[in-house]
Design a protein around this motif. Sequence first.
Motif, PDB file in Angstrom:
ATOM      1  N   THR A 192     106.600 100.949   6.820  1.00 12.82           N
ATOM      2  CA  THR A 192     106.398 100.788   8.264  1.00 12.82           C
ATOM      3  C   THR A 192     107.158  99.605   8.854  1.00 12.82           C
ATOM      4  O   THR A 192     107.234  99.472  10.077  1.00 12.82           O
ATOM      5  N   PHE A 193     107.747  98.738   8.021  1.00 11.40           N
ATOM      6  CA  PHE A 193     108.511  97.606   8.544  1.00 11.40           C
ATOM      7  C   PHE A 193     109.723  98.070   9.351  1.00 11.40           C
ATOM      8  O   PHE A 193     110.281  97.289  10.149  1.00 11.40           O
ATOM      9  N   VAL A 194     110.150  99.330   9.153  1.00 11.00           N
ATOM     10  CA  VAL A 194     111.336  99.827   9.868  1.00 11.00           C
ATOM     11  C   VAL A 194     111.127  99.833  11.371  1.00 11.00           C
ATOM     12  O   VAL A 194     112.095  99.935  12.131  1.00 11.00           O
ATOM     13  N   LEU A 195     109.864  99.719  11.799  1.00  8.01           N
ATOM     14  CA  LEU A 195     109.584  99.668  13.234  1.00  8.01           C
ATOM     15  C   LEU A 195     110.387  98.564  13.907  1.00  8.01           C
ATOM     16  O   LEU A 195     110.947  98.771  15.004  1.00  8.01           O
ATOM     17  N   HIS A 196     110.465  97.407  13.296  1.00  2.17           N
ATOM     18  CA  HIS A 196     111.041  96.237  13.963  1.00  2.17           C
ATOM     19  C   HIS A 196     112.556  96.314  14.108  1.00  2.17           C
ATOM     20  O   HIS A 196     113.068  96.074  15.212  1.00  2.17           O
ATOM     21  N   PRO A 197     113.314  96.644  13.059  1.00  2.00           N
ATOM     22  CA  PRO A 197     114.761  96.799  13.290  1.00  2.00           C
ATOM     23  C   PRO A 197     115.083  97.924  14.269  1.00  2.00           C
ATOM     24  O   PRO A 197     116.060  97.827  15.022  1.00  2.00           O
ATOM     25  N   ILE A 198     114.266  98.978  14.271  1.00  2.00           N
ATOM     26  CA  ILE A 198     114.508 100.058  15.233  1.00  2.00           C
ATOM     27  C   ILE A 198     114.280  99.550  16.651  1.00  2.00           C
ATOM     28  O   ILE A 198     115.090  99.799  17.564  1.00  2.00           O
ATOM     29  N   ALA A 199     113.191  98.817  16.876  1.00  2.00           N
ATOM     30  CA  ALA A 199     112.897  98.303  18.219  1.00  2.00           C
ATOM     31  C   ALA A 199     113.978  97.328  18.680  1.00  2.00           C
ATOM     32  O   ALA A 199     114.457  97.402  19.825  1.00  2.00           O
ATOM     33  N   ILE A 200     114.405  96.416  17.806  1.00  2.00           N
ATOM     34  CA  ILE A 200     115.431  95.450  18.183  1.00  2.00           C
ATOM     35  C   ILE A 200     116.770  96.153  18.438  1.00  2.00           C
ATOM     36  O   ILE A 200     117.519  95.799  19.360  1.00  2.00           O
ATOM     37  N   GLY A 201     117.078  97.165  17.642  1.00  2.00           N
ATOM     38  CA  GLY A 201     118.287  97.943  17.898  1.00  2.00           C
ATOM     39  C   GLY A 201     118.257  98.642  19.241  1.00  2.00           C
ATOM     40  O   GLY A 201     119.269  98.701  19.956  1.00  2.00           O
ATOM     41  N   LEU A 202     117.095  99.151  19.621  1.00  2.00           N
ATOM     42  CA  LEU A 202     116.961  99.800  20.933  1.00  2.00           C
ATOM     43  C   LEU A 202     117.108  98.785  22.063  1.00  2.00           C
ATOM     44  O   LEU A 202     117.647  99.105  23.132  1.00  2.00           O
ATOM     45  N   PHE A 203     116.642  97.548  21.853  1.00  2.00           N
ATOM     46  CA  PHE A 203     116.876  96.501  22.856  1.00  2.00           C
ATOM     47  C   PHE A 203     118.373  96.264  23.043  1.00  2.00           C
ATOM     48  O   PHE A 203     118.851  96.034  24.159  1.00  2.00           O
ATOM     49  N   GLY A 204     119.127  96.315  21.933  1.00  2.00           N
ATOM     50  CA  GLY A 204     120.576  96.168  22.032  1.00  2.00           C
ATOM     51  C   GLY A 204     121.219  97.295  22.827  1.00  2.00           C
ATOM     52  O   GLY A 204     122.135  97.062  23.625  1.00  2.00           O
ATOM     53  N   VAL A 205     120.738  98.526  22.627  1.00  2.00           N
ATOM     54  CA  VAL A 205     121.247  99.654  23.414  1.00  2.00           C
ATOM     55  C   VAL A 205     120.947  99.451  24.891  1.00  2.00           C
ATOM     56  O   VAL A 205     121.778  99.765  25.767  1.00  2.00           O
ATOM     57  N   MET A 206     119.779  98.918  25.196  1.00  2.00           N
ATOM     58  CA  MET A 206     119.434  98.638  26.594  1.00  2.00           C
ATOM     59  C   MET A 206     120.432  97.675  27.223  1.00  2.00           C
ATOM     60  O   MET A 206     120.893  97.882  28.355  1.00  2.00           O
ATOM     61  N   VAL A 207     120.784  96.610  26.504  1.00  2.00           N
ATOM     62  CA  VAL A 207     121.724  95.620  27.045  1.00  2.00           C
ATOM     63  C   VAL A 207     123.094  96.256  27.292  1.00  2.00           C
ATOM     64  O   VAL A 207     123.720  96.033  28.339  1.00  2.00           O
ATOM     65  N   LEU A 208     123.578  97.059  26.355  1.00  2.00           N
ATOM     66  CA  LEU A 208     124.896  97.678  26.504  1.00  2.00           C
ATOM     67  C   LEU A 208     124.944  98.645  27.676  1.00  2.00           C
ATOM     68  O   LEU A 208     125.893  98.638  28.467  1.00  2.00           O
ATOM     69  N   THR A 209     123.942  99.497  27.793  1.00  2.00           N
ATOM     70  CA  THR A 209     123.943 100.472  28.892  1.00  2.00           C
ATOM     71  C   THR A 209     123.693  99.796  30.236  1.00  2.00           C
ATOM     72  O   THR A 209     124.190 100.262  31.263  1.00  2.00           O
ATOM     73  N   TRP A 210     122.946  98.701  30.230  1.00  2.00           N
ATOM     74  CA  TRP A 210     122.739  97.964  31.483  1.00  2.00           C
ATOM     75  C   TRP A 210     124.036  97.292  31.923  1.00  2.00           C
ATOM     76  O   TRP A 210     124.328  97.220  33.122  1.00  2.00           O
ATOM     77  N   TYR A 211     124.806  96.807  30.963  1.00  2.00           N
ATOM     78  CA  TYR A 211     126.093  96.202  31.290  1.00  2.00           C
ATOM     79  C   TYR A 211     127.038  97.227  31.921  1.00  2.00           C
ATOM     80  O   TYR A 211     127.861  96.889  32.780  1.00  2.00           O
ATOM     81  N   GLY A 212     126.945  98.490  31.519  1.00  2.00           N
ATOM     82  CA  GLY A 212     127.818  99.519  32.057  1.00  2.00           C
ATOM     83  C   GLY A 212     127.446 100.000  33.440  1.00  2.00           C
ATOM     84  O   GLY A 212     128.238 100.712  34.074  1.00  2.00           O
ATOM     85  N   GLN A 213     126.256  99.616  33.930  1.00  2.00           N
ATOM     86  CA  GLN A 213     125.869 100.022  35.278  1.00  2.00           C
ATOM     87  C   GLN A 213     126.778  99.370  36.313  1.00  2.00           C
ATOM     88  O   GLN A 213     127.130  98.193  36.186  1.00  2.00           O
ATOM     89  N   PRO A 214     127.179 100.097  37.363  1.00  2.00           N
ATOM     90  CA  PRO A 214     127.994  99.480  38.416  1.00  2.00           C
ATOM     91  C   PRO A 214     127.200  98.431  39.174  1.00  2.00           C
ATOM     92  O   PRO A 214     125.972  98.384  39.092  1.00  2.00           O
ATOM     93  N   SER A 215     127.910  97.588  39.891  1.00  2.00           N
ATOM     94  CA  SER A 215     127.253  96.561  40.690  1.00  2.00           C
ATOM     95  C   SER A 215     126.333  97.208  41.701  1.00  2.00           C
ATOM     96  O   SER A 215     126.609  98.295  42.226  1.00  2.00           O
ATOM     97  N   VAL A 216     125.230  96.535  41.999  1.00  2.00           N
ATOM     98  CA  VAL A 216     124.223  97.102  42.888  1.00  2.00           C
ATOM     99  C   VAL A 216     124.778  97.233  44.287  1.00  2.00           C
ATOM    100  O   VAL A 216     125.328  96.288  44.854  1.00  2.00           O
ATOM    101  N   ARG A 217     124.659  98.429  44.850  1.00  2.00           N
ATOM    102  CA  ARG A 217     125.105  98.674  46.218  1.00  2.00           C
ATOM    103  C   ARG A 217     124.068  98.153  47.192  1.00  2.00           C
ATOM    104  O   ARG A 217     122.883  98.405  47.057  1.00  2.00           O
ATOM    105  N   LYS A 218     124.489  97.368  48.174  1.00  2.00           N
ATOM    106  CA  LYS A 218     123.567  96.775  49.126  1.00  2.00           C
ATOM    107  C   LYS A 218     122.984  97.838  50.042  1.00  2.00           C
ATOM    108  O   LYS A 218     123.674  98.727  50.526  1.00  2.00           O
ATOM    109  N   ARG A 219     121.688  97.699  50.319  1.00  2.00           N
ATOM    110  CA  ARG A 219     121.038  98.588  51.283  1.00  2.00           C
ATOM    111  C   ARG A 219     121.097  97.932  52.653  1.00  2.00           C
ATOM    112  O   ARG A 219     121.131  96.714  52.786  1.00  2.00           O
ATOM    113  N   THR A 220     121.090  98.720  53.683  1.00  2.00           N
ATOM    114  CA  THR A 220     121.355  98.216  55.020  1.00  2.00           C
ATOM    115  C   THR A 220     120.151  98.252  55.926  1.00  2.00           C
ATOM    116  O   THR A 220     120.294  98.192  57.131  1.00  2.00           O
ATOM    117  N   GLU A 221     118.932  98.376  55.350  1.00  2.00           N
ATOM    118  CA  GLU A 221     117.801  98.350  56.260  1.00  2.00           C
ATOM    119  C   GLU A 221     117.557  96.949  56.746  1.00  2.00           C
ATOM    120  O   GLU A 221     116.907  96.775  57.742  1.00  2.00           O
TER     121      GLU A 221
END
Length: 518
Positions: free
Chosen positions: A489-518
């Motif tokens: 069951t220790f595999v839980l932790h490397p899997i979770a940390i690896g998924l955090f890394g995927v989050m950082v990479l995909t978040w970096y690929g998001q375009p800059s936030v478009r401003k809303r005009t309200e």
Amino acid sequence: MEAGVFKALVGVEPTSSQLPTAPGRVVSRTCPAVPQRDDEDIELQDLQHPHNCAMPLDTSTRITPRKERDPEMSVPGTPGEPADAFEALPSFLDPPMNKFRVASCCMMNLLGGLTDSAPGALIPYMETYYNIGYAVVSLIFIGNALGFIVAAPLVESLRLRLGRARALGLSQLCLMCGYIPIVCTAPFPVVVCSYFLIGFGSAVSLAMNNVFCANLRDGTTILGAVHGSYGVGGTVGPLIATSLVSRVGTLFWSRYYLLTLGVSLFNATFSAWSFWDYEKEAADQHRESSSASALASSEGDGSATTTGGQPGKPAPAGTRQQLSAMFAAFRSRVVLLGALFIFAYQGAEVSISGWVISFLVATRDGDPSRVGYVTSGFWAGITLGRFALSPLGARVRGGERLFVYLVTAGAAVFQLLVWLVPSIVGGAVSLVVVGLLLGPVYPCAAAVFARNLTHAQQVSGIGVISAFGSSGGAVAPFTTGLLAQAAGTFVLHPIAIGLFGVMVLTWYGQPSVRKRTE
């Protein structure tokens, strides 16, 4: 002599004579890059502004009011729209029914938390009851994932055909049909199929609720409250499940789902009531805004017409256009990266919740009747993070974009402590901090996705992100179960940390936030 010479040199013209004419222009002063209009008079044109009644309007111009749009697509600031084509965002209190609609969204997310957090506390008892191992019991996560995946392309069609109220009622009906076999302790294959229905119903309600809340004023804060309700369900779910099984015995572990069955029945009624007139109400509000704008534009000449050429009858958005927008969403960079981001986020969240108890029992020699409450601490951290930290995401200097980087990195550090600190108490405290830091991630990300998508892509785009992304909450725990069966069951932790890394990479690929005009 002198006077005569002076008179000869200077002649005085009589008063009746005309002044000499100006000589013709010898050197042309034209610029070769600018067309000349020597034969035309130069005059100043009247400045016109369609919203200033004091200035004359060109009566030859045909003023066309905006099309009536889908009520889900009322967010201002879409690129390519005219400057006067936006309207004020609805808020929590305007229109008045919105407060009940937000409450309905909170209740549906509360049910989601009660459902997703229970397996973490109940898996040891399910394994005993059905005499199965980690790999087989993980099939419930696969059933849930398939439900989310099947729902993804259907959410928009259901909303267009049935309306929001009926579609939400249908989603809660699917949940009820999924809970009933589990309550009856049906054979395990039937339980897996039940989780398919649970996943399908959860995907439909989650996608539509995310879009509704993201399109309200202060959407990040409201999304924090709605997803905080999910955390509340995740907090009390393991407490109730562990307490119930400890008192009535392992044979009655499935009775926990009587609670979720009752909540789904309430949600079906409450959501249908609160959203029943949603489309009509939003269309009326939009029509009033459009009429006021058209009146201001056409005052003085009365020449306003509709785009379809039928006075007084705005052209409704076509279903075919909506479906085309859904397929276009699949090709959007925001949607694809957003789906991967939420896939990794939900995968880490549900994997930690579902398998940390098994880790503490197998690796730290914990008592299942006691360490079952550790999961509640994790979900309590998520709840507190969503209520308290989500509003900070929009207020830090770098906005939600920088904020998500910071909390994800912090969550990875404390997840590492859960893995390496050989103490149940120390691991439990670190797990609470992991939940606290993960809490605001989903609301902040949903707000960013909504701003980066065009109006035409918003409903279907966020639906795809929610459905395909949330399937990570099933695939990752299933994979964790397979690896836990083989390696521990220790595999839980490397899997979770690896998924955090995927989050950082995909978040970096998001375009800059478009401003809303309200």
